[in-house]
Design an enzyme around this catalytic site. Sequence first.
Site: not given
Length: 512
Positions: A192, A314
């Site tokens: 991220e 994810e």
Amino acid sequence: MGGFRCRRCFMIFFLFFGKCQLDTISVTFDANSIRSTTSSQFVGVTLDSGLIRHKWENFDLRSLKVLTLAKGLSPYTNTYLRIGGTFADFCTFTPSALKNDTEQYRKASAFHDLFYEMTRSKPKNQTEFYMSARIWDEIHKFIQEAKFDLIFDLNVLMRTEANEWNSTNAIQLLKYTQRKGYRMAGWELGNEPNSFHHLNSSINVTAESLGQAYYRLSQILADFPTIRGRILTGPSTTQLNKKPTIRYFTSFLETKGGETVTSPNFHQYYVNGRTATVGDFTNSEILDSFEDELKTGNMIVALTGNERKLWLGETSSAYGGGAEGLSDAFVAAFMWLDKLGVSAKNNVDVVMRQSLYGGKYALLDAKTTNPNPDYWLTVLYRRLVGNKVLTTSSSRSPDVRFYTHCSAEGYLPGSVTLYGMNLRSVGVNVTFPQLDGQLKIYLLTAPNQDLKSRFVDLNGVTLEMTSDTSLPQMIPISGTNPVYMPPFSYVFILADEKTYSKACIHSWYNLS
């Protein structure tokens, strides 16, 4: 056991005598054409890199129970295991277990040191930690025995003074991996990265900088052909529902390094784990919000070329580690099963479930490693559902939703498997006009209709391990049209051998 038999009889009663319910939903599918194709390893799982820091907590890599549960996810093909997450960007490999022997790696990265100095007061112990060669050995022994294929997330916050990625430690890990003869499915770089400002406002890895790092990584991997794996996935952004994230995702894929990525990916969660309610998990509007993100991702990937397919790198129900008492309970199944169906029909290649162990959304309980309800759903999906997707239509109701695939490889060529759910608080009849004869029905309900139950009943029998080395038999019930679905239930249905899909049988023979 008497209680189990009683519930099973009660379930049979419902299947055959619940059909007096007035509301009937009709489900049809296009048997003549394949809508989309996923990877044969469509459902993967994750482990957070932070478990390495915390010595795996209660997740014993050598446990027969853990190995049995892991193998249960791989009935026909190996399952992808991604080790990564937030803590991946705090992890340094060292051939020694002693921190004092690895100061050279910290000194090699002044920016990396600065980052950790600024985050030492951050919550969750977000400071550097070390993965020894011994731990890397244990991981590879585990994945070999568990029938997993490993994707490892490398630390992108190892930086030079010029704020470029420092590849020194990654090369050290690759050299050791090659020397030991280990094989990898693939690699990832950073977690991220568009959201590093949440860790510290001074940290900024732009899409262009990440692209440069990925290009450097692709060059390095070319020097290790025996271990590199075929997968390079990224940029592993947060979900594609905000303009800044969409811009980052797009800009990265347009870079030279972004072009080297085989599997563009992003992360997705429906709700905030701290504020989620039971009703959120059965809210059709919340479930429907996910498809727009997939359409956005697919459009961007298509525009950047290379005929790549989108991954969910994810994903689970609720961010922030999950919603306690919900993400690990029966009710979580509706978000998980619908996400699999929506992803498959929208040409997503792989969905990585956060997580196998760790957090409130895990497939295995954090204290006991006993299976949570979503574990059994995942096992059934892997056993019954193939990677060829057919277009499915249902009448009138967003709260009764179904998906159709060619059956998994363990079944007759051309056979079909349907799966779906009833999100209503009342039972419904579901009829399948194209399915003749006997149906094999796997109906899953909450024990005592408790949506917060940590158990799940299959045709009235609670699913539990029979020993540390064996899973229970998962036996269907035979039924006919229409199929009665109790309130808040979900189901897998295999058609009779007389019913088959022309598209499925053609697809099967083309692959043979």
